[in-house]
Write an enzyme that holds these catalytic residues in place. Structure first.
Site, PDB file in Angstrom:
ATOM      1  N   ASP A 179      -7.425  -5.272  14.993  1.00 54.98           N
ATOM      2  CA  ASP A 179      -6.830  -5.410  13.657  1.00 54.98           C
ATOM      3  C   ASP A 179      -7.873  -5.314  12.552  1.00 54.98           C
ATOM      4  O   ASP A 179      -7.747  -4.519  11.614  1.00 54.98           O
ATOM      5  CB  ASP A 179      -6.088  -6.746  13.539  1.00 54.98           C
ATOM      6  CG  ASP A 179      -4.782  -6.753  14.326  1.00 54.98           C
ATOM      7  OD1 ASP A 179      -4.335  -5.669  14.723  1.00 54.98           O
ATOM      8  OD2 ASP A 179      -4.234  -7.845  14.529  1.00 54.98           O
ATOM      9  N   ARG A 238      -9.366 -23.181  10.756  1.00 50.93           N
ATOM     10  CA  ARG A 238      -9.003 -22.273   9.668  1.00 50.93           C
ATOM     11  C   ARG A 238      -9.464 -22.731   8.281  1.00 50.93           C
ATOM     12  O   ARG A 238      -9.918 -21.901   7.490  1.00 50.93           O
ATOM     13  CB  ARG A 238      -7.492 -22.017   9.673  1.00 50.93           C
ATOM     14  CG  ARG A 238      -6.968 -21.248  10.884  1.00 50.93           C
ATOM     15  CD  ARG A 238      -7.891 -20.126  11.298  1.00 50.93           C
ATOM     16  NE  ARG A 238      -7.291 -19.223  12.288  1.00 50.93           N
ATOM     17  CZ  ARG A 238      -7.952 -18.684  13.274  1.00 50.93           C
ATOM     18  NH1 ARG A 238      -9.234 -18.974  13.453  1.00 50.93           N
ATOM     19  NH2 ARG A 238      -7.374 -17.850  14.113  1.00 50.93           N
ATOM     20  N   ASP A 267      -1.488 -18.672  10.694  1.00 51.29           N
ATOM     21  CA  ASP A 267      -2.823 -18.480  10.134  1.00 51.29           C
ATOM     22  C   ASP A 267      -2.803 -17.921   8.717  1.00 51.29           C
ATOM     23  O   ASP A 267      -3.671 -18.236   7.909  1.00 51.29           O
ATOM     24  CB  ASP A 267      -3.661 -17.578  11.044  1.00 51.29           C
ATOM     25  CG  ASP A 267      -4.202 -18.322  12.249  1.00 51.29           C
ATOM     26  OD1 ASP A 267      -4.202 -19.563  12.226  1.00 51.29           O
ATOM     27  OD2 ASP A 267      -4.629 -17.672  13.214  1.00 51.29           O
ATOM     28  N   SER A 308      -2.959 -12.248  23.608  1.00 49.23           N
ATOM     29  CA  SER A 308      -3.554 -12.474  22.289  1.00 49.23           C
ATOM     30  C   SER A 308      -4.235 -13.831  22.349  1.00 49.23           C
ATOM     31  O   SER A 308      -3.594 -14.850  22.637  1.00 49.23           O
ATOM     32  CB  SER A 308      -2.465 -12.469  21.211  1.00 49.23           C
ATOM     33  OG  SER A 308      -3.006 -12.829  19.954  1.00 49.23           O
TER      34      SER A 308
END
Length: 407
Positions: A15, A95, A124, A178
Protein backbone atom coordinates in the site's frame (compact mmCIF):
# COMPACT_ATOMS: atom_id res chain seq x y z
CA UNK A 1 10.12 26.79 -7.02
CA UNK A 2 10.51 24.09 -4.38
CA UNK A 3 7.64 21.68 -4.18
CA UNK A 4 5.42 21.44 -1.13
CA UNK A 5 6.23 18.47 1.10
CA UNK A 6 4.08 15.62 2.33
CA UNK A 7 5.07 13.19 5.09
CA UNK A 8 4.03 9.62 4.31
CA UNK A 9 3.54 7.13 7.14
CA UNK A 10 5.62 4.41 5.53
CA UNK A 11 5.77 0.70 6.34
CA UNK A 12 7.36 -0.55 3.14
CA UNK A 13 4.36 -2.72 2.34
CA UNK A 14 2.49 -2.72 -0.95
CA UNK A 15 0.00 0.00 0.00
CA UNK A 16 2.53 2.61 1.08
CA UNK A 17 4.83 1.65 -1.78
CA UNK A 18 2.07 2.44 -4.30
CA UNK A 19 1.19 5.65 -2.46
CA UNK A 20 4.62 7.23 -3.18
CA UNK A 21 4.18 7.58 -6.98
CA UNK A 22 0.46 8.25 -6.49
CA UNK A 23 1.18 11.29 -4.30
CA UNK A 24 3.73 12.64 -6.78
CA UNK A 25 1.41 12.11 -9.73
CA UNK A 26 -1.77 13.52 -8.21
CA UNK A 27 -0.49 16.23 -5.87
CA UNK A 28 2.98 17.04 -7.22
CA UNK A 29 4.39 16.84 -3.70
CA UNK A 30 7.91 16.06 -2.59
CA UNK A 31 7.32 12.80 -0.74
CA UNK A 32 9.22 12.24 2.51
CA UNK A 33 8.70 8.81 4.00
CA UNK A 34 8.66 8.24 7.74
CA UNK A 35 8.79 4.82 9.38
CA UNK A 36 8.20 4.72 13.13
CA UNK A 37 10.04 1.75 14.63
CA UNK A 38 7.91 0.37 17.47
CA UNK A 39 9.68 -2.98 17.28
CA UNK A 40 8.81 -4.33 13.83
CA UNK A 41 12.08 -6.28 13.74
CA UNK A 42 13.08 -7.58 10.27
CA UNK A 43 10.20 -5.71 8.61
CA UNK A 44 12.51 -2.67 8.53
CA UNK A 45 15.17 -4.37 6.42
CA UNK A 46 15.81 -2.62 3.10
CA UNK A 47 13.24 0.12 3.66
CA UNK A 48 15.43 3.09 2.71
CA UNK A 49 16.48 1.63 -0.64
CA UNK A 50 12.86 0.72 -1.40
CA UNK A 51 11.48 4.15 -0.49
CA UNK A 52 14.06 6.05 -2.53
CA UNK A 53 13.71 3.74 -5.54
CA UNK A 54 9.97 4.38 -5.53
CA UNK A 55 10.38 8.14 -5.69
CA UNK A 56 10.67 9.39 -2.12
CA UNK A 57 13.23 12.11 -1.50
CA UNK A 58 14.27 10.66 1.86
CA UNK A 59 13.25 8.23 4.58
CA UNK A 60 13.20 8.77 8.32
CA UNK A 61 13.38 5.66 10.50
CA UNK A 62 12.72 6.69 14.09
CA UNK A 63 13.46 4.22 16.87
CA UNK A 64 10.77 4.87 19.50
CA UNK A 65 10.73 1.43 21.15
CA UNK A 66 11.63 2.64 24.64
CA UNK A 67 9.27 5.61 24.45
CA UNK A 68 6.55 3.23 23.29
CA UNK A 69 7.17 0.94 26.26
CA UNK A 70 7.60 3.57 28.96
CA UNK A 71 4.93 6.10 27.98
CA UNK A 72 2.27 4.04 26.22
CA UNK A 73 2.53 0.38 27.20
CA UNK A 74 3.17 0.90 30.93
CA UNK A 75 0.08 3.12 31.44
CA UNK A 76 -2.07 0.47 29.73
CA UNK A 77 -0.60 -2.28 31.90
CA UNK A 78 -1.16 -0.23 35.05
CA UNK A 79 -4.75 0.42 34.00
CA UNK A 80 -5.22 -3.25 33.07
CA UNK A 81 -6.80 -1.89 29.90
CA UNK A 82 -8.33 -4.74 27.91
CA UNK A 83 -10.75 -4.08 25.05
CA UNK A 84 -13.82 -6.33 25.08
CA UNK A 85 -12.22 -8.62 27.68
CA UNK A 86 -9.61 -10.01 25.26
CA UNK A 87 -7.63 -7.50 23.20
CA UNK A 88 -4.52 -6.05 24.84
CA UNK A 89 -4.46 -3.02 22.50
CA UNK A 90 -1.22 -3.87 20.69
CA UNK A 91 -1.99 -1.88 17.54
CA UNK A 92 -4.12 0.72 19.32
CA UNK A 93 -1.51 1.90 21.81
CA UNK A 94 1.16 2.38 19.12
CA UNK A 95 -0.90 4.61 16.82
CA UNK A 96 -0.88 7.81 18.90
CA UNK A 97 2.90 7.64 19.21
CA UNK A 98 3.21 7.18 15.45
CA UNK A 99 0.93 10.17 14.88
CA UNK A 100 3.03 12.23 17.28
CA UNK A 101 6.26 11.40 15.46
CA UNK A 102 4.73 12.08 12.04
CA UNK A 103 3.77 15.54 13.26
CA UNK A 104 7.29 16.14 14.62
CA UNK A 105 8.83 15.23 11.25
CA UNK A 106 6.25 17.36 9.42
CA UNK A 107 7.20 20.36 11.56
CA UNK A 108 10.90 19.73 11.02
CA UNK A 109 10.48 19.48 7.24
CA UNK A 110 7.91 22.26 6.92
CA UNK A 111 5.45 19.84 5.32
CA UNK A 112 1.92 20.92 4.48
CA UNK A 113 0.37 17.45 4.68
CA UNK A 114 0.61 14.02 6.27
CA UNK A 115 -0.56 10.95 4.35
CA UNK A 116 -1.43 7.49 5.66
CA UNK A 117 -2.45 4.25 3.97
CA UNK A 118 -5.07 3.04 6.45
CA UNK A 119 -8.23 1.79 4.77
CA UNK A 120 -11.66 3.35 5.12
CA UNK A 121 -12.97 0.26 6.94
CA UNK A 122 -10.54 0.13 9.82
CA UNK A 123 -9.79 1.74 13.16
CA UNK A 124 -6.33 3.04 12.25
CA UNK A 125 -7.64 5.87 10.09
CA UNK A 126 -9.41 7.20 13.19
CA UNK A 127 -6.41 6.77 15.47
CA UNK A 128 -3.94 8.43 13.08
CA UNK A 129 -6.20 11.31 12.22
CA UNK A 130 -7.41 12.08 15.75
CA UNK A 131 -3.78 12.19 16.85
CA UNK A 132 -2.73 14.48 14.01
CA UNK A 133 -5.74 16.78 14.51
CA UNK A 134 -5.02 17.06 18.23
CA UNK A 135 -1.34 17.89 17.73
CA UNK A 136 -1.33 19.78 14.42
CA UNK A 137 -4.80 21.02 13.40
CA UNK A 138 -3.24 23.15 10.66
CA UNK A 139 -1.68 20.24 8.76
CA UNK A 140 -3.67 18.66 5.93
CA UNK A 141 -4.40 14.93 6.19
CA UNK A 142 -4.50 12.76 3.07
CA UNK A 143 -6.16 9.37 3.53
CA UNK A 144 -5.22 7.68 0.27
CA UNK A 145 -7.86 4.94 0.38
CA UNK A 146 -10.64 7.51 0.92
CA UNK A 147 -9.39 9.94 -1.71
CA UNK A 148 -11.34 10.28 -4.96
CA UNK A 149 -8.08 10.13 -6.91
CA UNK A 150 -7.28 6.67 -5.53
CA UNK A 151 -8.55 4.16 -8.09
CA UNK A 152 -6.81 0.99 -6.89
CA UNK A 153 -9.02 -1.55 -5.12
CA UNK A 154 -6.88 -4.71 -4.86
CA UNK A 155 -3.34 -5.97 -4.48
CA UNK A 156 -3.33 -6.79 -8.18
CA UNK A 157 -4.25 -3.25 -9.18
CA UNK A 158 -1.63 -1.79 -6.85
CA UNK A 159 1.07 -4.05 -8.31
CA UNK A 160 0.05 -3.06 -11.84
CA UNK A 161 0.13 0.61 -10.87
CA UNK A 162 3.66 0.23 -9.51
CA UNK A 163 4.82 -1.60 -12.64
CA UNK A 164 3.35 1.14 -14.82
CA UNK A 165 5.50 3.61 -12.91
CA UNK A 166 8.68 1.59 -13.33
CA UNK A 167 8.59 0.02 -9.89
CA UNK A 168 9.19 -3.73 -9.79
CA UNK A 169 9.01 -5.00 -6.23
CA UNK A 170 8.88 -8.50 -4.73
CA UNK A 171 5.20 -8.32 -3.81
CA UNK A 172 2.86 -11.13 -4.77
CA UNK A 173 -0.79 -10.78 -5.64
CA UNK A 174 -1.43 -14.02 -3.78
CA UNK A 175 -3.60 -13.62 -0.74
CA UNK A 176 -1.88 -13.66 2.63
CA UNK A 177 -2.62 -12.65 6.19
CA UNK A 178 -2.77 -8.93 6.91
CA UNK A 179 -0.45 -8.40 9.86
CA UNK A 180 0.59 -5.61 12.19
CA UNK A 181 3.64 -6.09 14.35
CA UNK A 182 5.44 -4.21 17.07
CA UNK A 183 7.35 -5.10 20.22
CA UNK A 184 4.12 -5.77 22.12
CA UNK A 185 2.24 -8.04 19.73
CA UNK A 186 1.43 -9.22 16.24
CA UNK A 187 -2.08 -9.26 14.78
CA UNK A 188 -3.41 -11.47 11.99
CA UNK A 189 -6.44 -10.86 9.77
CA UNK A 190 -7.63 -12.29 6.44
CA UNK A 191 -7.74 -15.70 4.73
CA UNK A 192 -9.68 -18.27 6.81
CA UNK A 193 -10.05 -15.76 9.65
CA UNK A 194 -12.64 -13.89 7.60
CA UNK A 195 -15.02 -16.79 8.26
CA UNK A 196 -15.72 -17.02 12.03
CA UNK A 197 -16.91 -20.62 11.58
CA UNK A 198 -13.41 -21.74 10.59
CA UNK A 199 -10.59 -22.64 12.98
CA UNK A 200 -7.41 -20.59 12.52
CA UNK A 201 -4.60 -22.40 10.71
CA UNK A 202 -2.19 -21.95 13.60
CA UNK A 203 0.68 -23.87 12.01
CA UNK A 204 0.93 -21.23 9.27
CA UNK A 205 -0.33 -18.26 11.28
CA UNK A 206 1.75 -18.04 14.46
CA UNK A 207 4.91 -15.93 14.44
CA UNK A 208 5.87 -15.25 18.06
CA UNK A 209 5.21 -18.63 19.60
CA UNK A 210 3.59 -22.04 19.47
CA UNK A 211 0.20 -23.44 20.37
CA UNK A 212 -0.42 -24.68 23.93
CA UNK A 213 -0.59 -28.23 22.53
CA UNK A 214 2.96 -27.92 21.19
CA UNK A 215 4.34 -26.24 24.32
CA UNK A 216 6.65 -28.12 26.72
CA UNK A 217 5.17 -30.70 29.06
CA UNK A 218 6.91 -29.14 32.06
CA UNK A 219 6.12 -25.69 33.51
CA UNK A 220 8.48 -22.72 33.37
CA UNK A 221 8.75 -20.80 36.66
CA UNK A 222 9.18 -17.02 36.41
CA UNK A 223 9.73 -14.41 39.12
CA UNK A 224 9.19 -10.71 38.48
CA UNK A 225 9.50 -7.55 40.55
CA UNK A 226 7.65 -4.24 40.29
CA UNK A 227 8.32 -0.81 41.78
CA UNK A 228 5.50 1.71 41.82
CA UNK A 229 3.60 -0.35 39.27
CA UNK A 230 6.52 -0.49 36.82
CA UNK A 231 8.17 -3.84 36.01
CA UNK A 232 11.83 -3.90 37.10
CA UNK A 233 13.23 -7.42 36.81
CA UNK A 234 12.72 -10.94 35.49
CA UNK A 235 14.26 -13.91 37.30
CA UNK A 236 16.55 -11.66 39.31
CA UNK A 237 17.87 -9.62 36.39
CA UNK A 238 17.00 -5.93 36.31
CA UNK A 239 16.14 -4.61 32.86
CA UNK A 240 14.47 -1.68 31.16
CA UNK A 241 10.83 -2.25 30.23
CA UNK A 242 11.53 -2.98 26.56
CA UNK A 243 13.97 -5.77 27.47
CA UNK A 244 11.53 -7.18 30.01
CA UNK A 245 8.90 -7.40 27.26
CA UNK A 246 11.40 -9.08 24.91
CA UNK A 247 12.26 -11.61 27.62
CA UNK A 248 8.62 -12.31 28.42
CA UNK A 249 7.79 -12.61 24.72
CA UNK A 250 10.34 -15.41 24.43
CA UNK A 251 9.19 -17.20 27.58
CA UNK A 252 5.53 -16.74 26.75
CA UNK A 253 5.90 -17.76 23.12
CA UNK A 254 7.65 -20.98 24.08
CA UNK A 255 4.80 -21.87 26.44
CA UNK A 256 1.83 -21.03 24.21
CA UNK A 257 0.83 -17.93 26.16
CA UNK A 258 -1.23 -15.03 24.83
CA UNK A 259 -2.97 -16.36 21.70
CA UNK A 260 -6.39 -14.73 21.33
CA UNK A 261 -9.02 -15.40 18.67
CA UNK A 262 -11.57 -12.56 18.82
CA UNK A 263 -14.47 -11.08 16.90
CA UNK A 264 -14.28 -7.45 17.99
CA UNK A 265 -16.45 -4.41 17.42
CA UNK A 266 -14.57 -1.82 15.40
CA UNK A 267 -15.18 1.87 16.00
CA UNK A 268 -16.62 2.23 12.48
CA UNK A 269 -19.47 -0.14 13.34
CA UNK A 270 -18.53 -3.48 11.81
CA UNK A 271 -17.35 -6.66 13.47
CA UNK A 272 -13.88 -7.93 12.63
CA UNK A 273 -12.28 -11.30 13.36
CA UNK A 274 -8.59 -11.50 14.14
CA UNK A 275 -5.98 -13.52 15.98
CA UNK A 276 -3.57 -11.68 18.26
CA UNK A 277 -0.29 -12.97 19.65
CA UNK A 278 0.71 -11.10 22.80
CA UNK A 279 2.82 -13.53 24.85
CA UNK A 280 4.89 -11.08 26.88
CA UNK A 281 2.05 -8.62 27.28
CA UNK A 282 -0.31 -11.27 28.59
CA UNK A 283 2.24 -12.27 31.22
CA UNK A 284 2.93 -8.67 32.18
CA UNK A 285 -0.78 -7.87 32.62
CA UNK A 286 -1.34 -10.95 34.77
CA UNK A 287 1.79 -10.42 36.89
CA UNK A 288 0.85 -6.81 37.57
CA UNK A 289 -2.70 -7.76 38.52
CA UNK A 290 -1.39 -10.55 40.75
CA UNK A 291 0.50 -7.93 42.75
CA UNK A 292 -2.35 -5.40 42.80
CA UNK A 293 -4.71 -7.97 44.33
CA UNK A 294 -2.48 -7.99 47.37
CA UNK A 295 -2.06 -4.23 47.72
CA UNK A 296 -5.09 -2.22 46.62
CA UNK A 297 -8.04 -1.78 48.99
CA UNK A 298 -11.44 -3.04 47.88
CA UNK A 299 -13.00 0.30 46.86
CA UNK A 300 -9.94 1.44 44.90
CA UNK A 301 -9.63 -1.95 43.20
CA UNK A 302 -13.30 -1.85 42.18
CA UNK A 303 -13.11 1.69 40.84
CA UNK A 304 -9.87 0.93 39.01
CA UNK A 305 -11.49 -1.98 37.16
CA UNK A 306 -14.17 0.36 35.83
CA UNK A 307 -11.57 2.98 34.92
CA UNK A 308 -9.46 0.34 33.19
CA UNK A 309 -12.34 -0.62 30.92
CA UNK A 310 -12.90 3.03 30.05
CA UNK A 311 -9.17 3.54 29.48
CA UNK A 312 -9.23 0.62 27.02
CA UNK A 313 -12.08 2.26 25.09
CA UNK A 314 -10.21 5.57 24.98
CA UNK A 315 -7.08 3.94 23.58
CA UNK A 316 -8.98 1.74 21.14
CA UNK A 317 -10.88 4.74 19.77
CA UNK A 318 -7.73 6.80 19.21
CA UNK A 319 -8.49 9.39 21.90
CA UNK A 320 -5.04 9.36 23.48
CA UNK A 321 -4.40 13.10 23.15
CA UNK A 322 -7.47 14.15 25.14
CA UNK A 323 -8.09 15.63 28.60
CA UNK A 324 -10.08 12.51 29.52
CA UNK A 325 -7.14 10.17 28.89
CA UNK A 326 -4.86 12.45 30.90
CA UNK A 327 -7.33 12.56 33.79
CA UNK A 328 -7.88 8.80 33.81
CA UNK A 329 -4.16 8.15 33.66
CA UNK A 330 -3.59 10.53 36.58
CA UNK A 331 -6.05 8.50 38.67
CA UNK A 332 -4.46 5.22 37.63
CA UNK A 333 -0.95 6.46 38.39
CA UNK A 334 -2.09 7.54 41.87
CA UNK A 335 -3.10 3.94 42.58
CA UNK A 336 0.36 2.65 41.68
CA UNK A 337 2.33 4.35 44.48
CA UNK A 338 2.54 1.19 46.57
CA UNK A 339 2.34 -1.46 43.83
CA UNK A 340 5.78 -2.77 44.70
CA UNK A 341 6.76 -6.35 45.33
CA UNK A 342 7.58 -9.72 43.87
CA UNK A 343 5.39 -12.16 41.95
CA UNK A 344 6.13 -15.75 41.00
CA UNK A 345 4.14 -17.78 38.52
CA UNK A 346 4.39 -20.80 36.28
CA UNK A 347 3.87 -20.84 32.52
CA UNK A 348 2.32 -24.07 31.35
CA UNK A 349 0.64 -24.83 28.03
CA UNK A 350 -1.07 -21.47 27.58
CA UNK A 351 -1.74 -20.95 31.30
CA UNK A 352 -0.25 -18.54 33.83
CA UNK A 353 -0.44 -20.15 37.25
CA UNK A 354 0.22 -18.20 40.46
CA UNK A 355 3.11 -19.44 42.55
CA UNK A 356 3.38 -16.80 45.28
CA UNK A 357 3.19 -13.04 45.79
CA UNK A 358 4.81 -10.77 48.37
CA UNK A 359 4.99 -7.04 49.00
CA UNK A 360 5.98 -4.72 51.85
CA UNK A 361 2.63 -2.98 51.24
CA UNK A 362 0.45 -6.09 51.30
CA UNK A 363 -2.97 -5.56 52.91
CA UNK A 364 -3.35 -9.27 53.52
CA UNK A 365 -3.39 -9.80 57.29
CA UNK A 366 -3.15 -13.41 58.37
CA UNK A 367 -4.48 -12.74 61.86
CA UNK A 368 -7.71 -11.39 60.30
CA UNK A 369 -8.05 -13.72 57.32
CA UNK A 370 -7.13 -16.92 59.15
CA UNK A 371 -9.89 -19.32 60.24
CA UNK A 372 -8.44 -18.94 63.70
CA UNK A 373 -9.83 -16.16 65.89
CA UNK A 374 -7.45 -13.21 66.02
CA UNK A 375 -7.25 -10.03 68.06
CA UNK A 376 -8.39 -7.79 65.18
CA UNK A 377 -11.60 -9.61 64.36
CA UNK A 378 -14.50 -10.78 66.51
CA UNK A 379 -16.87 -13.15 64.74
CA UNK A 380 -19.80 -11.71 66.74
CA UNK A 381 -19.30 -8.34 65.03
CA UNK A 382 -20.55 -9.86 61.80
CA UNK A 383 -24.09 -10.31 63.17
CA UNK A 384 -24.84 -6.60 63.48
CA UNK A 385 -23.17 -5.88 60.16
CA UNK A 386 -25.29 -8.49 58.34
CA UNK A 387 -28.48 -7.16 59.97
CA UNK A 388 -27.77 -3.67 58.65
CA UNK A 389 -26.36 -4.79 55.31
CA UNK A 390 -29.44 -6.91 54.62
CA UNK A 391 -32.03 -4.57 56.15
CA UNK A 392 -33.48 -3.39 52.84
CA UNK A 393 -33.89 -6.97 51.64
CA UNK A 394 -35.64 -7.94 54.87
CA UNK A 395 -37.99 -4.93 54.78
CA UNK A 396 -39.00 -5.73 51.20
CA UNK A 397 -39.59 -9.41 52.05
CA UNK A 398 -41.81 -8.36 54.98
CA UNK A 399 -43.83 -6.06 52.74
CA UNK A 400 -44.30 -8.80 50.12
CA UNK A 401 -45.51 -11.19 52.86
CA UNK A 402 -48.02 -8.54 53.95
CA UNK A 403 -49.23 -8.06 50.38
CA UNK A 404 -49.67 -11.80 49.86
CA UNK A 405 -51.58 -12.23 53.14
CA UNK A 406 -54.03 -9.44 52.21
CA UNK A 407 -55.01 -11.03 48.90
Amino acid sequence: MAKEKVILAYSGGLDTTAIIPWLKENFDYEVICCCIDCGQEEELDGLEERAISCGASKLYILDVVDEFCDEYIVPCVQAHAVYENKYLLGTSMARPLIAKKLVEVARKEGAVAICHGATGKGNDQIRFELGIKALAPDIKIIAAWRNDKWTMDSRESEIEYCKAHGINLPFSADSSYSRDRNLWHISHEGLELEDPSLEPNYKHLLVLGKTPQDAPDVPTTVTMTFEGGVPKSVNGKEMKVSDIIRTLNKLGGENGIGIVDIVENRVVGMKSRGVYETPGGTILYEAHQQLEELILDRDTYTMKKDMGNKFADIVYEGKWFTPLREAEQAFIESTQKYVTGEVTFKLYKGNIIKAGTKSPYSLYNESIASFKTGDLYDHHDAEGFINLFGLSSKVRAMKMQEVESNK
